[in-house]
Design a protein around this motif. Structure first.
Motif, PDB file in Angstrom:
ATOM      1  N   ALA A  36       0.832  -1.207   0.000  1.00  0.00           N
ATOM      2  CA  ALA A  36       0.000   0.000   0.000  1.00  0.00           C
ATOM      3  C   ALA A  36       0.868   1.258   0.000  1.00  0.00           C
ATOM      4  O   ALA A  36       1.976   1.261   0.557  1.00  0.00           O
ATOM      5  N   LYS A  57       1.626 -10.345   8.879  1.00  0.00           N
ATOM      6  CA  LYS A  57       0.216 -10.709   9.089  1.00  0.00           C
ATOM      7  C   LYS A  57      -0.619  -9.463   9.390  1.00  0.00           C
ATOM      8  O   LYS A  57      -1.724  -9.308   8.867  1.00  0.00           O
ATOM      9  N   TRP A  59      -0.065  -6.380   8.435  1.00  0.00           N
ATOM     10  CA  TRP A  59      -0.241  -5.630   7.190  1.00  0.00           C
ATOM     11  C   TRP A  59      -1.227  -6.331   6.260  1.00  0.00           C
ATOM     12  O   TRP A  59      -2.046  -5.691   5.616  1.00  0.00           O
ATOM     13  N   MET A  60      -1.147  -7.661   6.204  1.00  0.00           N
ATOM     14  CA  MET A  60      -2.069  -8.404   5.335  1.00  0.00           C
ATOM     15  C   MET A  60      -3.502  -8.289   5.858  1.00  0.00           C
ATOM     16  O   MET A  60      -4.433  -8.086   5.071  1.00  0.00           O
ATOM     17  N   ASP A  61      -3.673  -8.398   7.162  1.00  0.00           N
ATOM     18  CA  ASP A  61      -5.005  -8.245   7.752  1.00  0.00           C
ATOM     19  C   ASP A  61      -5.584  -6.866   7.464  1.00  0.00           C
ATOM     20  O   ASP A  61      -6.796  -6.716   7.284  1.00  0.00           O
ATOM     21  N   ARG A  63      -4.919  -5.203   4.830  1.00  0.00           N
ATOM     22  CA  ARG A  63      -4.906  -5.091   3.363  1.00  0.00           C
ATOM     23  C   ARG A  63      -3.894  -4.061   2.881  1.00  0.00           C
ATOM     24  O   ARG A  63      -4.090  -3.404   1.853  1.00  0.00           O
ATOM     25  N   GLN A  64      -2.818  -3.904   3.637  1.00  0.00           N
ATOM     26  CA  GLN A  64      -1.731  -3.008   3.245  1.00  0.00           C
ATOM     27  C   GLN A  64      -0.619  -3.762   2.522  1.00  0.00           C
ATOM     28  O   GLN A  64       0.258  -3.147   1.923  1.00  0.00           O
ATOM     29  N   GLN A  66      -0.640  -7.355   0.131  1.00  0.00           N
ATOM     30  CA  GLN A  66      -1.497  -8.423  -0.374  1.00  0.00           C
ATOM     31  C   GLN A  66      -1.004  -8.927  -1.719  1.00  0.00           C
ATOM     32  O   GLN A  66      -0.269  -8.225  -2.418  1.00  0.00           O
ATOM     33  N   THR A  69      -4.085  -8.655  -7.290  1.00  0.00           N
ATOM     34  CA  THR A  69      -5.352  -9.195  -7.781  1.00  0.00           C
ATOM     35  C   THR A  69      -5.442  -9.056  -9.300  1.00  0.00           C
ATOM     36  O   THR A  69      -4.711  -8.267  -9.918  1.00  0.00           O
ATOM     37  N   GLN A  72      -6.143  -5.428 -10.136  1.00  0.00           N
ATOM     38  CA  GLN A  72      -4.951  -4.563 -10.129  1.00  0.00           C
ATOM     39  C   GLN A  72      -4.129  -4.794 -11.388  1.00  0.00           C
ATOM     40  O   GLN A  72      -3.672  -3.837 -12.024  1.00  0.00           O
TER      41      GLN A  72
END
Length: 101
Positions: A36, A57, A59-61, A63-64, A66, A69, A72
């Motif tokens: 992010a 974890k 940061w992933m939780d 959504r910083q 990931q 997708t 994206q």
């Protein structure tokens, strides 16, 4: 996480501007992680290098940090932004689109 100036400089030196077409194969393999804009790309890379699973974890939780997708990837393929920065922390490639660049 405390990162020495030397380690920070080494990661920073391995970080560079990159075109989307160069990142596409990494995306196709599922090896592309998006950082992010509010995070420091070098700090994220350091956490990956040091296997700081608690920070990763968090940061992933949030959504910083990931896995990239399809949306994206499609957006970058269409826009071809010139403000993508990346660093390799095997087996991952971390990418960040710089805001205001």
């Amino acid at each position: 996480m405390t990162l020495s100036d030397e380690a920070y400089a080494a990661i920073l030196g391995a970080t560079g501007n990159i075109e989307w077409k160069t990142l596409e194969p990494h995306f196709a393999r599922g090896d592309l992680l998006v950082v992010a804009p509010e995070l420091d790309l070098v700090q994220a890379a350091a956490a990956m290098m040091e296997d700081d699973s608690e920070q990763i974890k968090a940061w992933m939780d949030a959504r910083q940090l990931q896995v990239a997708t399809d949306a994206q990837a499609g957006d970058w393929a269409e826009r071809e932004p010139d403000n993508l920065w990346a660093v390799v922390i095997r087996p991952w490639v971390l990418v960040q689109e710089r805001v205001g660049s």
